[in-house]
Design a protein around this motif. Structure first.
Motif, mmCIF file in Angstrom:
data_model
loop_
_atom_site.group_PDB
_atom_site.id
_atom_site.type_symbol
_atom_site.label_atom_id
_atom_site.label_comp_id
_atom_site.label_asym_id
_atom_site.label_seq_id
_atom_site.Cartn_x
_atom_site.Cartn_y
_atom_site.Cartn_z
ATOM 1 N N ILE A 1 0.968 -1.139 0.057
ATOM 2 C CA ILE A 1 -0.096 -0.033 0.133
ATOM 3 C C ILE A 1 1.061 1.227 -0.003
ATOM 4 N N GLY A 2 0.419 2.293 -1.143
ATOM 5 C CA GLY A 2 1.432 3.262 -0.990
ATOM 6 C C GLY A 2 0.915 4.333 -0.488
ATOM 7 N N PRO A 3 1.582 5.703 -0.598
ATOM 8 C CA PRO A 3 0.934 6.950 -0.083
ATOM 9 C C PRO A 3 -0.483 7.553 -0.736
ATOM 10 N N SER A 4 -1.082 8.056 0.052
ATOM 11 C CA SER A 4 -2.333 8.726 -0.594
ATOM 12 C C SER A 4 -2.214 9.814 -1.486
ATOM 13 N N PHE A 5 -3.299 9.941 -2.099
ATOM 14 C CA PHE A 5 -3.198 10.788 -3.224
ATOM 15 C C PHE A 5 -4.097 12.139 -2.760
ATOM 16 N N GLY A 6 -3.491 13.218 -3.003
ATOM 17 C CA GLY A 6 -4.544 14.406 -2.707
ATOM 18 C C GLY A 6 -4.427 14.795 -1.137
ATOM 19 N N ARG A 7 -5.489 14.984 -0.484
ATOM 20 C CA ARG A 7 -5.636 15.396 0.880
ATOM 21 C C ARG A 7 -5.961 14.340 1.809
ATOM 22 N N GLN A 8 -6.580 13.200 1.417
ATOM 23 C CA GLN A 8 -6.862 12.270 2.461
ATOM 24 C C GLN A 8 -5.795 11.306 2.810
ATOM 25 N N THR A 9 -6.080 10.575 3.846
ATOM 26 C CA THR A 9 -5.143 9.722 4.361
ATOM 27 C C THR A 9 -6.088 8.478 4.889
ATOM 28 N N PHE A 10 -5.402 7.074 4.830
ATOM 29 C CA PHE A 10 -6.391 5.999 5.103
ATOM 30 C C PHE A 10 -5.596 5.290 6.044
ATOM 31 N N CYS A 11 -6.363 4.560 6.905
ATOM 32 C CA CYS A 11 -5.726 3.831 8.076
ATOM 33 C C CYS A 11 -5.596 2.609 7.482
ATOM 34 N N ASN B 1 -4.814 -13.857 5.465
ATOM 35 C CA ASN B 1 -3.699 -14.727 5.014
ATOM 36 C C ASN B 1 -2.673 -14.148 4.474
ATOM 37 N N LEU B 2 -2.430 -13.072 4.687
ATOM 38 C CA LEU B 2 -1.183 -12.394 4.466
ATOM 39 C C LEU B 2 0.087 -13.096 4.750
ATOM 40 N N THR B 3 1.240 -13.185 4.179
ATOM 41 C CA THR B 3 2.477 -13.757 4.559
ATOM 42 C C THR B 3 3.425 -12.409 4.421
ATOM 43 N N LYS B 4 3.146 -11.517 3.454
ATOM 44 C CA LYS B 4 4.126 -10.373 3.268
ATOM 45 C C LYS B 4 3.377 -9.006 3.298
ATOM 46 N N CYS B 5 3.605 -8.024 3.734
ATOM 47 C CA CYS B 5 3.035 -6.777 3.652
ATOM 48 C C CYS B 5 3.939 -5.410 3.722
ATOM 49 N N SER B 6 3.717 -4.528 2.612
ATOM 50 C CA SER B 6 4.353 -3.193 2.780
ATOM 51 C C SER B 6 3.508 -2.179 2.833
ATOM 52 N N ILE B 7 3.775 -1.221 3.780
ATOM 53 C CA ILE B 7 2.882 -0.219 4.029
ATOM 54 C C ILE B 7 3.520 1.056 4.114
ATOM 55 N N TYR B 8 3.128 2.087 3.315
ATOM 56 C CA TYR B 8 3.424 3.352 3.486
ATOM 57 C C TYR B 8 2.511 4.111 4.596
ATOM 58 N N ARG C 1 -0.354 -15.436 9.734
ATOM 59 C CA ARG C 1 0.681 -16.006 8.856
ATOM 60 C C ARG C 1 1.605 -14.910 8.313
ATOM 61 N N LEU C 2 1.439 -13.850 8.687
ATOM 62 C CA LEU C 2 2.198 -12.821 8.367
ATOM 63 C C LEU C 2 3.782 -12.806 8.882
ATOM 64 N N ARG C 3 4.873 -13.008 7.894
ATOM 65 C CA ARG C 3 6.290 -13.172 8.360
ATOM 66 C C ARG C 3 7.078 -12.154 7.847
ATOM 67 N N THR C 4 6.567 -11.133 6.949
ATOM 68 C CA THR C 4 7.367 -9.957 6.688
ATOM 69 C C THR C 4 6.553 -8.755 6.694
ATOM 70 N N LEU C 5 6.876 -7.675 7.398
ATOM 71 C CA LEU C 5 6.668 -6.549 7.407
ATOM 72 C C LEU C 5 7.186 -5.191 7.254
ATOM 73 N N GLU C 6 6.882 -4.534 6.098
ATOM 74 C CA GLU C 6 7.771 -3.538 5.715
ATOM 75 C C GLU C 6 6.820 -1.880 6.133
ATOM 76 N N LEU C 7 7.557 -1.071 6.417
ATOM 77 C CA LEU C 7 6.955 0.413 6.718
ATOM 78 C C LEU C 7 7.807 1.349 6.069
ATOM 79 N N LYS C 8 7.044 2.208 5.602
ATOM 80 C CA LYS C 8 7.675 3.368 4.971
ATOM 81 C C LYS C 8 6.985 4.577 5.378
ATOM 82 N N GLY C 9 7.628 5.591 5.131
ATOM 83 C CA GLY C 9 7.176 7.061 5.315
ATOM 84 C C GLY C 9 7.095 7.473 6.690
ATOM 85 N N PRO C 10 6.538 8.666 7.317
ATOM 86 C CA PRO C 10 6.655 8.807 8.781
ATOM 87 C C PRO C 10 6.346 7.935 9.835
#
Length: 416
Positions: free
Chosen positions: A108-118, A128-135, A164-173
């Motif tokens: 999941i990348g950054p939001s576009f415009g003025r909104q943000t999403f949790c 059933n996620l095993t890998k997740c990347s979040i901005y 089942r999540l084995r990999t978590l990546e966080l980006k941004g603030p």
């Protein structure tokens, strides 16, 4: 353009992976991709969409146009879709007709415009996620900072369990402390933090990323931390909470920076950190009988050091020497040491110092890369990736993982 797109869509039954980069307004040609019925993409497993709208007037009102393309249309409803990436969010993801429980990888990348999403509103559906990347983005409207998450497996309300999540990546603030508190990740083994500190995190004793390490550190075997996030106290606390880490990388992940050009970070004294990872080296028949240090199971250490980090080759040499003592059974044997340093090559290299100390380097990857010397005849400055290494080192797998190259995905559409 339309004829090319039509030709590609005609063979959609063969698609396994699709990458779409929308760099302008939506036209009929691009719309054709979203009009494909789900039964025409029976093999599609990976879908990545990145939408950057132009002209500017579309930036603040993109959701009607793009949501109209996505809702009820084919690509996101492909029956075998397992890997989904959305490079830029232009509307909430949760209403899209996706079989979220089928996904094993999500980006999941950054939001576009003025909104943000949790992100929790989406993650709670992806069981059933095993890998997740979040901005991660802090909500711009403070009245919308809470997200309702249904109870799951008798957990307290508000907790998202991803068993089942084995990999978590966080980006941004850096996320707030509540982010770690809202997650239950019993299988998490790899944590990649490419965040930068916010002002609130700098003023306080810790932040959301430190809460993640405190909560899940015991189970982590692979960790990457970006320099922009770190101070000496933070880094020491993180290492102290990683008793089972095998692969540790500091810097080199190309995190997203949020510092202004006028910021002058306080130099990070890395030698004091290395001391906590170092066993005193003794070259005798008894070795070290009872010495302990942080990260006792560490086998691979990689770091791309920033110019604001103060270090010494001697401290690195002592770290490697202590970790190569085969007689010490309290710590794992270091098998890979790769550092890229922002200074020019010194008279004595780390390898030379280790050989003087009589350290056994057999069957070990030991690479120290230094910046190329700036030639006064060159008008262009030496680039960040230009290290003074030979071709064999440049092609070494550990060096590539630690230092680069880091290449953006090329092309607007990939079909495999």
């Amino acid at each position: 353009m339309v004829s090319i797109v039509d030709a590609l869509c005609d063979i959609s039954c063969r698609w396994k992976s699709v990458y779409l980069s929308l760099e302008s307004g939506i036209d009929g040609a691009v719309d054709a991709f979203f009009r494909i019925p789900p039964d025409k993409t029976p093999l599609l497993e990976t879908l990545y969409i990145r939408a950057v709208l132009w002209p500017v007037r579309l930036m603040h009102q993109p959701s009607q146009q793009l949501s109209g393309l996505m809702t009820g249309r084919g690509l996101v409803k492909a029956p075998r879709l397992r890997h989904l990436g959305v490079g830029v969010l232009w509307s909430p993801l949760s209403p899209l007709p996706i079989k979220w429980h089928n996904l094993t990888e999500l980006s999941i990348g950054p939001s576009f415009g003025r909104q943000t999403f949790c992100p929790l509103s989406v993650l709670v559906m992806c069981t059933n996620l095993t890998k997740c990347s979040i901005y991660y983005e802090r909500p711009r409207n403070l009245s919308n900072t809470t997200t309702s998450v249904s109870p799951n497996h008798n957990l307290p309300p508000g907790v998202c369990r991803l068993s089942r999540l084995r990999t978590l990546e966080l980006k941004g603030p850096e996320p707030p402390a509540s982010f770690a508190a809202s997650l239950d990740l019993p299988s998490l083994r790899e944590l990649i933090i490419l965040c930068s500190r916010t002002r609130s995190a700098e003023e306080g004793p810790g932040g959301g990323t430190m809460d993640l390490i405190r909560k899940f550190g015991d189970g982590l075997t692979d960790v990457l931390l970006e320099w922009d996030l770190l101070t000496v106290p933070r880094l020491l606390e993180a290492l102290q909470n990683l008793p089972n880490v095998i692969n540790l990388q500091i810097g080199g992940g190309h995190g997203v920076r949020h510092e202004s050009p006028t910021d002058h970070p306080t130099p990070l004294l890395f030698d004091s950190v290395l001391e906590k990872l170092t066993l005193e080296y003794e070259d005798d028949e008894n070795g070290m009988a009872g010495g302990m240090c942080y990260c006792p199971k560490l086998e691979r250490f990689w770091s791309k050091v920033k110019e604001s980090v103060e270090f010494s080759e001697e401290a690195f040499a002592r770290f490697v020497a202590g970790r190569r003592n085969r007689l010490n059974t309290n710590v794992a044997l270091l098998t890979s040491f790769v550092v890229a340093l922002p200074s020019c090559k010194p008279t004595q290299l780390i390898r030379g110092r280790l050989e003087e100390m009589g350290v056994d380097l057999k069957d070990m990857v030991l690479i120290t890369a230094y910046k190329k010397t700036q030639d006064w005849r060159q008008k262009a400055p030496v680039q960040d990736h230009e290290y003074d290494v030979d071709e064999e080192t440049r092609n070494n797998e550990d060096y590539i993982n630690a230092v680069g190259p880091f290449m953006e995905t090329l092309g607007d559409l990939t079909i495999i």
